[in-house]
Design a protein around this motif. Sequence first.
Motif, PDB file in Angstrom:
ATOM      1  N   VAL A  18       0.842  -1.204   0.000  1.00  0.00           N
ATOM      2  CA  VAL A  18       0.000   0.000   0.000  1.00  0.00           C
ATOM      3  C   VAL A  18       0.875   1.252   0.000  1.00  0.00           C
ATOM      4  CG1 VAL A  18      -1.695   1.324   1.319  1.00  0.00           C
ATOM      5  CG2 VAL A  18      -1.948  -1.153   1.100  1.00  0.00           C
ATOM      6  N   TYR A  19       1.942   1.235   0.783  1.00  0.00           N
ATOM      7  CA  TYR A  19       2.871   2.371   0.839  1.00  0.00           C
ATOM      8  C   TYR A  19       3.501   2.619  -0.536  1.00  0.00           C
ATOM      9  CZ  TYR A  19       6.946   5.180   2.120  1.00  0.00           C
ATOM     10  OH  TYR A  19       7.904   6.167   2.192  1.00  0.00           O
ATOM     11  N   LEU A  20       3.947   1.539  -1.182  1.00  0.00           N
ATOM     12  CA  LEU A  20       4.578   1.681  -2.501  1.00  0.00           C
ATOM     13  C   LEU A  20       3.599   2.255  -3.524  1.00  0.00           C
ATOM     14  CD1 LEU A  20       6.565  -1.693  -2.716  1.00  0.00           C
ATOM     15  CD2 LEU A  20       7.476   0.579  -2.212  1.00  0.00           C
ATOM     16  N   ILE A  21       2.346   1.813  -3.432  1.00  0.00           N
ATOM     17  CA  ILE A  21       1.328   2.312  -4.361  1.00  0.00           C
ATOM     18  C   ILE A  21       1.075   3.793  -4.121  1.00  0.00           C
ATOM     19  CG2 ILE A  21      -1.106   2.160  -5.014  1.00  0.00           C
ATOM     20  CD1 ILE A  21      -0.943  -0.849  -4.386  1.00  0.00           C
ATOM     21  N   LYS A  22       0.889   4.184  -2.855  1.00  0.00           N
ATOM     22  CA  LYS A  22       0.592   5.577  -2.527  1.00  0.00           C
ATOM     23  C   LYS A  22       1.709   6.508  -2.957  1.00  0.00           C
ATOM     24  CE  LYS A  22      -2.610   5.074   1.369  1.00  0.00           C
ATOM     25  NZ  LYS A  22      -2.807   5.318   2.829  1.00  0.00           N
ATOM     26  N   HIS A  23       2.938   6.021  -2.848  1.00  0.00           N
ATOM     27  CA  HIS A  23       4.083   6.869  -3.186  1.00  0.00           C
ATOM     28  C   HIS A  23       4.573   6.644  -4.619  1.00  0.00           C
ATOM     29  CE1 HIS A  23       4.008   7.189   1.203  1.00  0.00           C
ATOM     30  NE2 HIS A  23       4.689   8.303   1.055  1.00  0.00           N
ATOM     31  N   LYS A  24       3.752   5.947  -5.394  1.00  0.00           N
ATOM     32  CA  LYS A  24       3.967   5.799  -6.841  1.00  0.00           C
ATOM     33  C   LYS A  24       5.328   5.202  -7.184  1.00  0.00           C
ATOM     34  CE  LYS A  24       0.772   9.560  -7.901  1.00  0.00           C
ATOM     35  NZ  LYS A  24       0.575  10.869  -8.577  1.00  0.00           N
ATOM     36  N   TYR A  25       5.675   4.134  -6.488  1.00  0.00           N
ATOM     37  CA  TYR A  25       6.894   3.407  -6.839  1.00  0.00           C
ATOM     38  C   TYR A  25       6.662   2.619  -8.134  1.00  0.00           C
ATOM     39  CZ  TYR A  25       9.571   4.283  -2.564  1.00  0.00           C
ATOM     40  OH  TYR A  25      10.308   4.857  -1.563  1.00  0.00           O
ATOM     41  N   HIS A  26       7.733   2.078  -8.668  1.00  0.00           N
ATOM     42  CA  HIS A  26       7.682   1.356  -9.937  1.00  0.00           C
ATOM     43  C   HIS A  26       6.661   0.212  -9.849  1.00  0.00           C
ATOM     44  CE1 HIS A  26       8.996  -1.005 -13.395  1.00  0.00           C
ATOM     45  NE2 HIS A  26       9.695   0.061 -13.786  1.00  0.00           N
ATOM     46  N   ARG A  27       5.864   0.065 -10.914  1.00  0.00           N
ATOM     47  CA  ARG A  27       4.828  -0.972 -10.909  1.00  0.00           C
ATOM     48  C   ARG A  27       5.415  -2.383 -10.808  1.00  0.00           C
ATOM     49  NH1 ARG A  27       0.312   1.048 -15.375  1.00  0.00           N
ATOM     50  NH2 ARG A  27      -0.252   2.985 -14.270  1.00  0.00           N
ATOM     51  N   GLY A  28       6.575  -2.569 -11.390  1.00  0.00           N
ATOM     52  CA  GLY A  28       7.221  -3.875 -11.297  1.00  0.00           C
ATOM     53  C   GLY A  28       7.551  -4.229  -9.861  1.00  0.00           C
ATOM     54  N   LEU A  29       8.029  -3.252  -9.095  1.00  0.00           N
ATOM     55  CA  LEU A  29       8.336  -3.483  -7.682  1.00  0.00           C
ATOM     56  C   LEU A  29       7.062  -3.840  -6.913  1.00  0.00           C
ATOM     57  CD1 LEU A  29      10.263  -3.396  -5.252  1.00  0.00           C
ATOM     58  CD2 LEU A  29       9.830  -0.925  -5.113  1.00  0.00           C
ATOM     59  N   ILE A  30       5.974  -3.139  -7.208  1.00  0.00           N
ATOM     60  CA  ILE A  30       4.699  -3.400  -6.538  1.00  0.00           C
ATOM     61  C   ILE A  30       4.190  -4.802  -6.863  1.00  0.00           C
ATOM     62  CG2 ILE A  30       2.274  -2.698  -6.416  1.00  0.00           C
ATOM     63  CD1 ILE A  30       3.279   0.190  -6.988  1.00  0.00           C
ATOM     64  N   MET A  31       4.270  -5.201  -8.130  1.00  0.00           N
ATOM     65  CA  MET A  31       3.790  -6.535  -8.519  1.00  0.00           C
ATOM     66  C   MET A  31       4.654  -7.639  -7.916  1.00  0.00           C
ATOM     67  SD  MET A  31       1.019  -6.070 -10.084  1.00  0.00           S
ATOM     68  CE  MET A  31       0.736  -7.747 -10.623  1.00  0.00           C
ATOM     69  N   ASN A  32       5.957  -7.402  -7.821  1.00  0.00           N
ATOM     70  CA  ASN A  32       6.823  -8.395  -7.186  1.00  0.00           C
ATOM     71  C   ASN A  32       6.521  -8.498  -5.692  1.00  0.00           C
ATOM     72  OD1 ASN A  32       8.171  -9.089  -9.554  1.00  0.00           O
ATOM     73  ND2 ASN A  32       9.670  -7.450  -9.313  1.00  0.00           N
ATOM     74  N   GLY A  33       6.176  -7.368  -5.086  1.00  0.00           N
ATOM     75  CA  GLY A  33       5.731  -7.409  -3.698  1.00  0.00           C
ATOM     76  C   GLY A  33       4.466  -8.237  -3.551  1.00  0.00           C
ATOM     77  N   ALA A  34       3.577  -8.125  -4.548  1.00  0.00           N
ATOM     78  CA  ALA A  34       2.337  -8.916  -4.532  1.00  0.00           C
ATOM     79  C   ALA A  34       2.640 -10.409  -4.648  1.00  0.00           C
ATOM     80  CB  ALA A  34       1.425  -8.470  -5.670  1.00  0.00           C
ATOM     81  N   LEU A  35       3.654 -10.779  -5.433  1.00  0.00           N
ATOM     82  CA  LEU A  35       4.049 -12.193  -5.538  1.00  0.00           C
ATOM     83  C   LEU A  35       4.539 -12.720  -4.190  1.00  0.00           C
ATOM     84  CD1 LEU A  35       6.016 -12.284  -8.939  1.00  0.00           C
ATOM     85  CD2 LEU A  35       3.646 -12.947  -8.511  1.00  0.00           C
ATOM     86  N   ILE A  36       5.343 -11.916  -3.504  1.00  0.00           N
ATOM     87  CA  ILE A  36       5.851 -12.323  -2.192  1.00  0.00           C
ATOM     88  C   ILE A  36       4.697 -12.448  -1.197  1.00  0.00           C
ATOM     89  CG2 ILE A  36       7.337 -11.637  -0.265  1.00  0.00           C
ATOM     90  CD1 ILE A  36       9.111 -10.206  -2.373  1.00  0.00           C
ATOM     91  N   LEU A  37       3.771 -11.481  -1.235  1.00  0.00           N
ATOM     92  CA  LEU A  37       2.602 -11.526  -0.358  1.00  0.00           C
ATOM     93  C   LEU A  37       1.788 -12.794  -0.603  1.00  0.00           C
ATOM     94  CD1 LEU A  37       0.686 -10.107   1.686  1.00  0.00           C
ATOM     95  CD2 LEU A  37      -0.451  -9.076  -0.297  1.00  0.00           C
ATOM     96  N   ALA A  38       1.544 -13.113  -1.874  1.00  0.00           N
ATOM     97  CA  ALA A  38       0.743 -14.293  -2.217  1.00  0.00           C
ATOM     98  C   ALA A  38       1.388 -15.566  -1.692  1.00  0.00           C
ATOM     99  CB  ALA A  38       0.568 -14.376  -3.733  1.00  0.00           C
ATOM    100  N   GLY A  39       2.698 -15.685  -1.870  1.00  0.00           N
ATOM    101  CA  GLY A  39       3.390 -16.880  -1.403  1.00  0.00           C
ATOM    102  C   GLY A  39       3.346 -17.016   0.107  1.00  0.00           C
ATOM    103  N   ALA A  40       3.523 -15.896   0.785  1.00  0.00           N
ATOM    104  CA  ALA A  40       3.493 -15.930   2.243  1.00  0.00           C
ATOM    105  C   ALA A  40       2.114 -16.331   2.756  1.00  0.00           C
ATOM    106  CB  ALA A  40       3.899 -14.565   2.807  1.00  0.00           C
ATOM    107  N   VAL A  41       1.066 -15.754   2.167  1.00  0.00           N
ATOM    108  CA  VAL A  41      -0.291 -16.091   2.592  1.00  0.00           C
ATOM    109  C   VAL A  41      -0.604 -17.553   2.280  1.00  0.00           C
ATOM    110  CG1 VAL A  41      -2.757 -15.660   2.186  1.00  0.00           C
ATOM    111  CG2 VAL A  41      -1.167 -13.739   2.400  1.00  0.00           C
ATOM    112  N   GLY A  42      -0.179 -18.021   1.103  1.00  0.00           N
ATOM    113  CA  GLY A  42      -0.440 -19.402   0.715  1.00  0.00           C
ATOM    114  C   GLY A  42       0.090 -20.401   1.722  1.00  0.00           C
ATOM    115  N   ASN A  43       1.300 -20.177   2.228  1.00  0.00           N
ATOM    116  CA  ASN A  43       1.879 -21.101   3.207  1.00  0.00           C
ATOM    117  C   ASN A  43       1.325 -20.880   4.612  1.00  0.00           C
ATOM    118  OD1 ASN A  43       3.464 -22.605   1.444  1.00  0.00           O
ATOM    119  ND2 ASN A  43       5.214 -21.227   1.620  1.00  0.00           N
TER     120      ASN A  43
END
Length: 201
Positions: free
Chosen positions: A84-109
Amino acid sequence: MKAVYIKPFLTALLIIIADQAIKIWVHSHMYQGQEIKFLGDHGMLHYTENNGMAFGMELGGDWGKLTLTLFRIIAVAGIGYGIVYLIKHKYHRGLIMNGALILAGAVGNIIDSTFYGVIYRYAPLFHGRVVDMFYFPLISGNFPQWFPIWGGEDFIFFRPVFNLADASISVGVILILIFQKHYFKHETPEASAPNSEMVEE
C-alpha cells in the motif's frame, strides 16, 4: 478502490487460490511419498509435507513451529502495508507486482500452517504442515573423489520439493534483486551551470 490498488492484490489472490487448489488436489488424490512424473525423471509431483519454511527448511519443536507461523502472519501484515505504501508513493509498478508475488506466497503457506492441522484433524491451530509437491531433480550424479567435503557422495540438482507459494516468493525476491537499480533509481536535478545567470545591463 482505484485500479492501481486492485491489480496487485487481485494478482496475489489468484496465486493464493491456485496454490490452495493444487495443494488440496494433491492432499486428496495422492499419498505422501507418491510421485506422478510429467517430465520423466527430471520433473514430477512428489507429495510431501513439512513443518517449516520454504523448500522444506524447518524450526524444531512445537514452539519453533508456532513461532514460525506467528512470524509469517506478522510478516504478511507488514508486506501488505508495504505494498500500500509503494502504491501511494507511486513506486515502480514492477516493484509493486513483485511485492504482490511475495505476499501471495506468504499467505499461501500461512493457510497451510495455520488451518490444515485443524481441517485435516492432525494438529491444533497454528501447527499445520505445509504441502509441497513440485520436484525437479534436473541433474544427478556423484561428486568426484577429489572434491572437498562431498567427494564421492551423490548429488542432485535441484533437490528441494516446493509448492506454488514458494515459487511465487522466490520469483518476487529474485526479480527485485535483478531489477533493484531500475526500481529504486532516483532522478537527481541537474546542477546549475556556472555563470549561467543572465546579467542585466
